[in-house]
Design a protein around this motif. Structure first.
Motif: not given
Length: 325
Positions: A197-207, A232-234, A280-289
């Motif tokens: 789920y964290a990988s998928r949520e990272a995709c939404d945040l990256l978008m 609130m999230k976006e 974990l979501v933020d760490a995945k976002v950081m990794q992609v960036e």
């Protein structure tokens, strides 16, 4: 090819098709189908390649089973809407690890049958259970749109936190009782699920951070409580510093939303789901960036390498419109 959504229905039940997405749901599928069969005349299971006896159990209980490769829940659910020949007046979404409580079972058929034409959908609370304990605080009993008139709703195309949206608007009312989220798997399974789920949520945040390069879904508003959470999230959470925002969210959920009142097991849940998962979501976002910044990869390439996700597999659904609040 489209498939009829059931055999001969029981006329004493609601004119209702329950759609259930499955993958290796041996622990839950019997409980889920036997529960919803008390009110729904038709049950459709859409399986994404189970290797256990999920399909056999579902078929033995009279459900129509369709199969389709899994991209994410939104794509899979809309595929179900398009490929099951649904003929009932009402449709519902139910996860395999969920069930309707006694109050909802008792009131649902009459409420659906008596709804005026202006009413297009119903929302219901969905409380969470963790280690056998109901999580009563921290905002973990959201109102979700789960029942709608045939053709009136579709699932918004998001990688995570997707909601059903009314296509052309209409009145949404609330139902008494609950759809209970009670997963019976162990904590190792729970952690693996939240990693995916964290990988998928990272995709939404990256978008959200790079809308000009990749568009995975149209801007949508699920309305009501879910809509406020989305805003609130976006507009707030996504703009806070990476790595800091999970701690702020954890404090908000634990203190302002009363998560500390859920006791020791509740504290474990809020720490795992409200802090560890968000970190974990933020760490995945950081990794992609980092891959984009230091390796010169495109966002599609970086997401593929870091998260194993093909962004192109997630199309835009133009029929998912803004829902009424």
């Amino acid at each position: 090819m489209k498939h009829a959504a059931s055999s001969t229905p029981d006329t004493a039940l609601a004119s209702l098709t329950a759609i259930i997405l499955t993958f290796n749901e041996h622990l839950h599928i019997r409980r889920c189908i036997e529960n919803v069969r008390q009110v729904a005349s038709h049950v459709v299971v859409v399986d994404s390649g189970s290797t256990d006896d999920t399909v056999a159990i579902a078929q033995s209980l009279g459900a129509i089973v369709l199969t389709n490769p899994f991209v994410n829940h939104a794509v899979q659910f809309n595929w179900a809407l398009d490929h099951a020949l649904i003929e009932t007046e009402w449709v519902m979404r139910l996860d395999a690890d969920e069930y309707l409580d006694a109050r909802l079972l008792a009131q649902l058929p009459g409420t659906l049958a008596g709804a005026t034409t202006e009413v297009k959908a119903f929302s219901v609370r969905r409380p969470t259970t963790f280690l056998g304990r109901r999580i009563a605080h921290g905002g973990m009993s959201p109102w979700l749109l789960r029942f709608w008139r045939r053709g009136a709703a579709r699932c918004e195309l998001r990688w995570m936190d997707e909601h059903m949206l009314l296509v052309d608007g209409g009145e949404v009312r609330r139902l008494p009782g609950n759809i209970v989220d009670h997963n019976l798997n162990n904590l190792s399974w729970w952690a693996d699920k939240h990693n995916r789920y964290a990988s998928r949520e990272a995709c939404d945040l990256l978008m959200l951070r790079d809308r000009s390069r990749v568009r995975t879904h149209a801007a949508t508003d699920p309305g009501g409580q879910a809509g406020l959470k989305r805003v609130m999230k976006e507009r707030v959470y996504s703009r806070l510093p990476l790595g800091l925002r999970p701690w702020l969210y954890f404090a908000y959920r634990l203190i302002l939303r009363g998560g500390f009142l859920d006791g020791y097991r509740g504290m474990m849940f809020h720490t795992l789901q409200g802090l560890w998962y968000r970190l974990l979501v933020d760490a995945k976002v950081m990794q992609v960036e980092r891959l984009i910044r230091h390796e010169g990869l495109s966002i599609e390439q970086a997401v593929r390498e870091a998260l194993g996700i093909e962004l192109a597999a997630h199309p835009v659904d133009p029929s998912a419109a803004r829902a009424n609040k």
